[in-house]
Design a protein around this motif. Structure first.
Motif, PDB file in Angstrom:
ATOM      1  N   LYS A   7      -4.270   7.989   5.742  1.00 19.53           N
ATOM      2  CA  LYS A   7      -5.739   7.958   5.726  1.00 19.53           C
ATOM      3  C   LYS A   7      -6.284   6.973   6.760  1.00 19.53           C
ATOM      4  N   LEU A   8      -5.608   5.851   6.948  1.00 18.07           N
ATOM      5  CA  LEU A   8      -6.024   4.876   7.959  1.00 18.07           C
ATOM      6  C   LEU A   8      -5.963   5.483   9.353  1.00 18.07           C
TER       7      LEU A   8
ATOM      8  N   ASP B 207     -12.848  -1.282   1.903  1.00 13.40           N
ATOM      9  CA  ASP B 207     -11.660  -2.123   1.963  1.00 13.40           C
ATOM     10  C   ASP B 207     -10.801  -1.753   3.174  1.00 13.40           C
ATOM     11  N   MET B 208     -10.686  -0.451   3.454  1.00 15.37           N
ATOM     12  CA  MET B 208      -9.898   0.012   4.595  1.00 15.37           C
ATOM     13  C   MET B 208     -10.530  -0.425   5.916  1.00 15.37           C
TER      14      MET B 208
ATOM     15  N   MET C 260       0.835  -1.205   0.000  1.00 13.57           N
ATOM     16  CA  MET C 260       0.000   0.000   0.000  1.00 13.57           C
ATOM     17  C   MET C 260       0.864   1.248   0.000  1.00 13.57           C
ATOM     18  N   GLU C 261       0.261   2.336  -0.461  1.00 12.44           N
ATOM     19  CA  GLU C 261       0.988   3.594  -0.578  1.00 12.44           C
ATOM     20  C   GLU C 261       1.062   4.293   0.786  1.00 12.44           C
TER      21      GLU C 261
ATOM     22  N   SER D  57       0.395   7.316   1.422  1.00  6.29           N
ATOM     23  CA  SER D  57      -0.793   8.159   1.611  1.00  6.29           C
ATOM     24  C   SER D  57      -1.950   7.364   2.233  1.00  6.29           C
ATOM     25  N   THR D  58      -2.029   6.080   1.908  1.00 12.13           N
ATOM     26  CA  THR D  58      -3.075   5.227   2.468  1.00 12.13           C
ATOM     27  C   THR D  58      -2.885   5.062   3.973  1.00 12.13           C
TER      28      THR D  58
ATOM     29  N   ARG E 289     -12.945   1.832  -1.751  1.00  7.73           N
ATOM     30  CA  ARG E 289     -11.645   1.827  -1.063  1.00  7.73           C
ATOM     31  C   ARG E 289     -11.839   1.982   0.441  1.00  7.73           C
TER      32      ARG E 289
ATOM     33  N   THR F  40     -11.010   9.499  -0.289  1.00  4.44           N
ATOM     34  CA  THR F  40     -10.899   8.209  -0.964  1.00  4.44           C
ATOM     35  C   THR F  40     -12.251   7.823  -1.551  1.00  4.44           C
TER      36      THR F  40
END
Length: 398
Positions: A239-240, A273-274, A232-233, A235-236, A270, A266
């Motif tokens: 966000k998490l 998924d998170m 994963m990136e 940036s993700t 997505r 997002t």
């Protein structure tokens, strides 16, 4: 190998067996292969070492942490084969996810060393959940939850209290409270402490640093465990963390998926998924309707952080009392192995049978009056009456 044995013996000497998690009595330690799963910080390594110290002959046993630098130049298979040839029969493998081909080598040991008993564990639950099908068929899996209120009191005070089945608690809660108060005169005091720093055993290492350690634990899971399990990136990851903070400060959180996706920049899919990923990492619990199966595309009806300590660490003084109450109830029922879903009326449906409404002293049965098995779980209440039960008492289910 002598260096590994020396480290293991030192660890064993330092292992305290005055308090042992309730799961230890439920594990079939005689099985050929056992996997102990659980979130970071719940005490899986300690559980294994305690079992060795209290039960097994020292000369037949070896505990290895596979993140040891020794395994950069030596294989697990070579160490295990030498141990077996010298009469060893009980092999405990910790931090297995740090060893590249652990699944294949553990499977080979299981298949070709029939007298060897293997227990595996690791701090990354995501990595343990990804074991291949061949190995999964051989492993007996157990889950170590966070501390219950009962276990917190035992670890803090040394007072060992019994655990209760849900149906016993519902039918006999007044008598149970009487029995508990013979040993613990102020259960509400311990309940308040538990909400702040009771979920993880490492509170014993310093209550003042506890919430800081929780924040560090969250960062390790998101920054290291998740990327190891799934690419994963960067940036993700940010966000998490933002998503966790939003959940921590909310009133019991009923997600508007589209709006929440906008808040963390997002897409809807997505975001779902998170939420699933954070649930697998045991940072959140997704409460779903009993009317639908568990599917990535079925949004959860409510989202909770995985325990109250996570709320206190992330909310920074802005924790909502309703969120704390419902999270405690959900955590204790889940930890005891009960199926919890979202009901048509009320806050929680347990085992498709019992409907619960969670609240303060003024909470009434108005919302759940028509449900045949309806109960109130009430905060700030030491003794209950009829179907009005003290919230803290649900911390004695495991």
């Amino acid at each position: 190998m002598e260096a590994l044995i020396s480290k293991y013996r030192d660890l064993l000497q330092q292992t305290d067996i005055s308090f042992v998690r309730g799961l230890s009595n439920k594990i079939n330690w005689d099985a050929r292969a056992v996997c102990i799963e659980g979130a970071r910080g719940t005490g899986k390594s300690t559980l294994m070492l305690q079992h060795i110290k209290s039960t097994l002959p020292l000369h037949l046993t070896l505990y290895l942490s596979l993140d040891d630098l020794y395994f950069k130049q030596h294989s697990l298979l070579s160490v295990a084969e030498r141990f077996y040839q010298e009469g060893g029969r009980y092999l405990f493998l910790d931090e297995v996810h740090k060893y590249a081909d652990w699944q294949t080598e553990v499977k080979n040991l299981y298949d070709f060393k029939p007298q060897l008993h293997i227990v595996v564990s690791g701090s990354s639950i995501l990595a343990l959940q990804q074991s291949n099908a061949d190995l999964s068929r051989r492993l007996l899996r157990y889950h170590l939850p966070e501390l219950s209120l009962r276990e917190f009191i035992a670890l803090k005070t040394g007072v060992a209290l019994p655990e209760y089945q849900l149906h016993d608690l519902l039918e006999n809660h007044q008598a149970i409270v009487d029995d508990i108060k013979k040993s613990v005169t102020s259960p509400l005091k311990f309940f308040r402490e538990y909400l702040t720093y009771g979920a993880y055993p490492f509170f014993k290492e310093g209550e003042s640093e506890y919430l800081m350690r929780i924040q560090q634990l969250i960062n390790v899971i998101i920054d290291y465990d998740l990327p190891e399990a799934r690419p994963m990136e960067v940036s993700t990851l940010a966000k998490l963390k933002k998503l966790l903070y939003i959940i921590s400060t909310a009133v019991p959180f009923t997600p508007n998926i589209t709006r929440l996706a906008e808040q963390i920049s997002t897409s809807r899919n997505r975001l779902l998924d998170m939420l699933e990923l954070l649930e697998k990492a045991q940072l959140i619990r997704n409460l779903r309707s009993s009317s639908f199966g568990i599917s990535l595309m079925n949004k959860p009806e409510k989202v909770f952080l995985h325990n109250n300590s996570l709320i206190m660490a992330l909310a920074e003084g802005q924790a909502n009392s309703g969120n704390l109450r419902e999270t405690f109830f959900f955590t204790q029922l889940n930890g005891a192995g009960y199926r919890v879903s979202y009901p048509k009326t009320g806050d929680f449906l347990v085992e498709q049978k019992y409907t619960f409404e969670i609240g303060g002293k003024n909470k009434t049965f108005k919302q759940i009056a028509d449900e045949p098995e309806a109960y109130l779980a009430i905060d700030d209440l030491e003794y209950g009456t009829s179907r009005k039960i003290p919230l803290w008492l649900f911390g004695f289910l495991y």
